[in-house]
Design an enzyme around this catalytic site. Structure first.
Site, mmCIF file in Angstrom:
data_model
loop_
_atom_site.group_PDB
_atom_site.id
_atom_site.type_symbol
_atom_site.label_atom_id
_atom_site.label_comp_id
_atom_site.label_asym_id
_atom_site.label_seq_id
_atom_site.Cartn_x
_atom_site.Cartn_y
_atom_site.Cartn_z
ATOM 1 N N GLU A 137 0.810 -1.378 0.100
ATOM 2 C CA GLU A 137 0.002 0.188 -0.045
ATOM 3 C C GLU A 137 0.969 1.233 0.025
ATOM 4 O O GLU A 137 0.488 2.051 -0.678
ATOM 5 C CB GLU A 137 -1.107 -0.004 1.265
HETATM 6 C C1 LIG Z 1 -7.181 -3.377 0.315
HETATM 7 C C2 LIG Z 1 -6.373 -2.053 0.576
HETATM 8 C C3 LIG Z 1 -5.295 -1.791 -0.326
HETATM 9 C C4 LIG Z 1 -4.832 -2.419 -1.482
HETATM 10 O O1 LIG Z 1 -5.093 -3.763 -1.761
HETATM 11 S S1 LIG Z 1 -3.931 -1.648 -2.462
HETATM 12 C C5 LIG Z 1 -3.511 -2.492 -3.796
HETATM 13 C C6 LIG Z 1 -2.241 -3.193 -3.563
HETATM 14 N N1 LIG Z 1 -1.941 -3.959 -4.713
HETATM 15 C C7 LIG Z 1 -0.737 -3.878 -5.565
HETATM 16 O O2 LIG Z 1 0.073 -2.962 -5.201
HETATM 17 C C8 LIG Z 1 -0.480 -4.699 -6.823
HETATM 18 C C9 LIG Z 1 -0.393 -3.678 -7.984
HETATM 19 N N2 LIG Z 1 -0.117 -4.707 -9.193
HETATM 20 C C10 LIG Z 1 1.027 -4.892 -9.527
HETATM 21 O O3 LIG Z 1 1.969 -4.503 -8.953
HETATM 22 C C11 LIG Z 1 1.380 -5.753 -10.701
HETATM 23 O O4 LIG Z 1 0.168 -5.489 -11.480
HETATM 24 C C12 LIG Z 1 1.376 -7.353 -10.480
HETATM 25 C C13 LIG Z 1 0.276 -7.668 -9.707
HETATM 26 C C14 LIG Z 1 2.805 -7.487 -10.163
HETATM 27 C C15 LIG Z 1 1.387 -7.982 -11.914
HETATM 28 O O5 LIG Z 1 2.371 -7.078 -12.817
HETATM 29 P P1 LIG Z 1 2.873 -7.724 -14.468
HETATM 30 O O6 LIG Z 1 3.632 -6.712 -14.813
HETATM 31 O O7 LIG Z 1 2.780 -9.200 -14.494
HETATM 32 O O8 LIG Z 1 1.145 -7.205 -15.046
HETATM 33 P P2 LIG Z 1 0.521 -5.717 -15.010
HETATM 34 O O9 LIG Z 1 1.009 -4.740 -14.074
HETATM 35 O O10 LIG Z 1 0.611 -5.422 -16.569
HETATM 36 O O11 LIG Z 1 -0.966 -5.949 -14.717
HETATM 37 C C16 LIG Z 1 -1.918 -6.683 -15.753
HETATM 38 C C17 LIG Z 1 -3.321 -5.929 -15.601
HETATM 39 O O12 LIG Z 1 -3.652 -6.020 -14.352
HETATM 40 C C18 LIG Z 1 -3.934 -4.812 -13.848
HETATM 41 N N3 LIG Z 1 -3.712 -4.832 -12.330
HETATM 42 C C19 LIG Z 1 -2.804 -5.353 -11.440
HETATM 43 N N4 LIG Z 1 -3.078 -5.146 -10.111
HETATM 44 C C20 LIG Z 1 -4.339 -4.380 -10.232
HETATM 45 C C21 LIG Z 1 -4.898 -3.664 -9.091
HETATM 46 N N5 LIG Z 1 -4.458 -3.903 -7.813
HETATM 47 N N6 LIG Z 1 -5.839 -2.825 -9.398
HETATM 48 C C22 LIG Z 1 -6.333 -2.848 -10.630
HETATM 49 N N7 LIG Z 1 -5.680 -3.306 -11.811
HETATM 50 C C23 LIG Z 1 -4.588 -4.239 -11.786
HETATM 51 C C24 LIG Z 1 -2.998 -3.823 -14.453
HETATM 52 O O13 LIG Z 1 -3.284 -2.469 -14.279
HETATM 53 C C25 LIG Z 1 -2.891 -4.370 -16.072
HETATM 54 O O14 LIG Z 1 -4.031 -3.966 -16.540
HETATM 55 P P3 LIG Z 1 -3.895 -3.378 -18.045
HETATM 56 O O15 LIG Z 1 -5.466 -2.793 -18.352
HETATM 57 O O16 LIG Z 1 -3.786 -4.698 -18.911
HETATM 58 O O17 LIG Z 1 -3.059 -2.120 -18.302
HETATM 59 C C26 LIG Z 1 -6.556 -1.121 1.655
HETATM 60 C C27 LIG Z 1 -7.146 -1.797 2.863
HETATM 61 O O18 LIG Z 1 -6.497 -2.692 3.495
HETATM 62 O O19 LIG Z 1 -8.183 -1.298 3.245
#
Ligand SMILES: C/C(=C\C(=O)SCCNC(=O)CCNC(=O)[C@H](O)C(C)(C)COP(=O)(O)OP(=O)(O)OC[C@H]1O[C@@H](n2cnc3c(N)ncnc32)[C@H](O)[C@@H]1OP(=O)(O)O)CC(=O)O
Length: 263
Positions: A137
């Protein structure tokens, strides 16, 4: 019940497999998925056929946490909407945590942010040795909020603090050492290990399983309504910050965020 972002399959032993099914987004918790996971938790809780629940992710990842497109909408929203949306997320984790049946998470690929929340509400988390885990986060200008009580209850404040603050991504072995994972096995053994893990729960009295889970939970860190409410406010507050706007925008625009000083 039909779902759009998850799948539910109950086998003839009463093992319910809940599959997060947004593989193209690494199973990020979208607005619809939040409601569907809440609904499925409620449904499984009262289904007398179901004796154990598996949480699994389709595709490359277990769960990439809260959907950052959905979170971006909260950054733009008014306070009342932010509070309502944060409450929906908190309600989902609570509904899953309250399930008085064994919940076993099958972790592979990436488990970040809210994905760690799903691990923390599980009774047992089995992971592939190749899995990567992180409370990422702060990389996004956010904080672990609604997931935080479950993570602290699982691994303790001492282990949680550096993971919360640093956003560090750790491997499965380190996550097991921290107490987040129960067992780590080679990826090709994961399904077999799941079967072995679930089998004992199917041999014992289902009511006693539920009551013993409730007892263990009541002896651990109290996760009261007031605690949950505080995390909802923290998430709504965080969505209001310039850091959240920058961090989420940077992710969605596929660029590095700009952090020089608190903004
Ligand atoms: C619950 C609370 C807070 C949270 O959860 S905050 C979110 C924390 N999550 C992250 O930090 C993960 C973010 N994602 C990544 O780091 C990477 O995407 C990955 C998972 C390591 C995968 O990497 P890779 O290079 O293999 O793939 P892409 O980055 O190209 O992803 C493909 C596609 O998926 C979308 N995407 C990935 N993760 C998310 C996400 N969390 N939300 C929305 N979309 C996501 C990415 O944008 C790509 O989409 P395209 O349209 O294809 O570009 C708070 C609490 O506690 O209350």
């Amino acid at each position: 019940m039909t779902f759009e972002t998850i799948r539910l399959f109950v086998d003839d032993r009463g093992v319910a497999r809940v599959t997060l099914a947004r593989p193209e987004k690494h199973n990020a918790l979208s607005s619809i998925m939040i409601d569907e996971l809440t609904d499925v938790a409620m449904e499984l809780g009262v289904d007398t056929v179901v004796r154990a629940v598996e949480l699994v992710g389709e595709g490359e990842s277990f769960c990439a946490g809260g959907d950052l497109g959905w979170m971006k909408a909260q950054v733009e929203a008014d306070r009342a909407t932010r509070m309502a949306e944060a409450r929906r997320l908190a309600r989902m984790f609570k509904a899953l945590n309250d399930l008085e049946k064994p919940v076993i998470a099958r972790v592979h690929g990436n488990a970040f942010g809210g994905g760690i929340g799903l691990i923390a509400i599980a009774d047992v988390a089995l992971a592939a040795d190749t899995a990567k885990l992180g409370l990422t986060e702060t990389r996004l200008g956010l904080i672990p909020a609604t997931i935080s009580p479950y993570v602290v209850a699982r691994i303790g404040e001492g282990q949680a603090r550096p993971l919360f603050m640093s956003g560090r991504i750790i491997d499965a072995q380190a996550a097991q050492a921290a107490g987040l994972l129960t067992r780590v096995v080679p990826m090709e053994m994961l399904d077999k290990a799941m079967e072995a893990e679930i089998a004992p729960y199917l041999q014992v009295a289902p009511g006693a399983v539920g009551r013993s889970k409730a007892l263990a939970r009541s002896l651990g860190m109290p996760i009261t309504d007031a605690v949950i409410e505080a995390t909802i406010e923290r998430l709504a507050d965080t969505w209001e910050t310039a850091e959240a706007r920058e961090g989420i925008s940077a992710f969605l625009e596929k660029r590095e965020p700009w952090w020089r000083k608190p903004i």
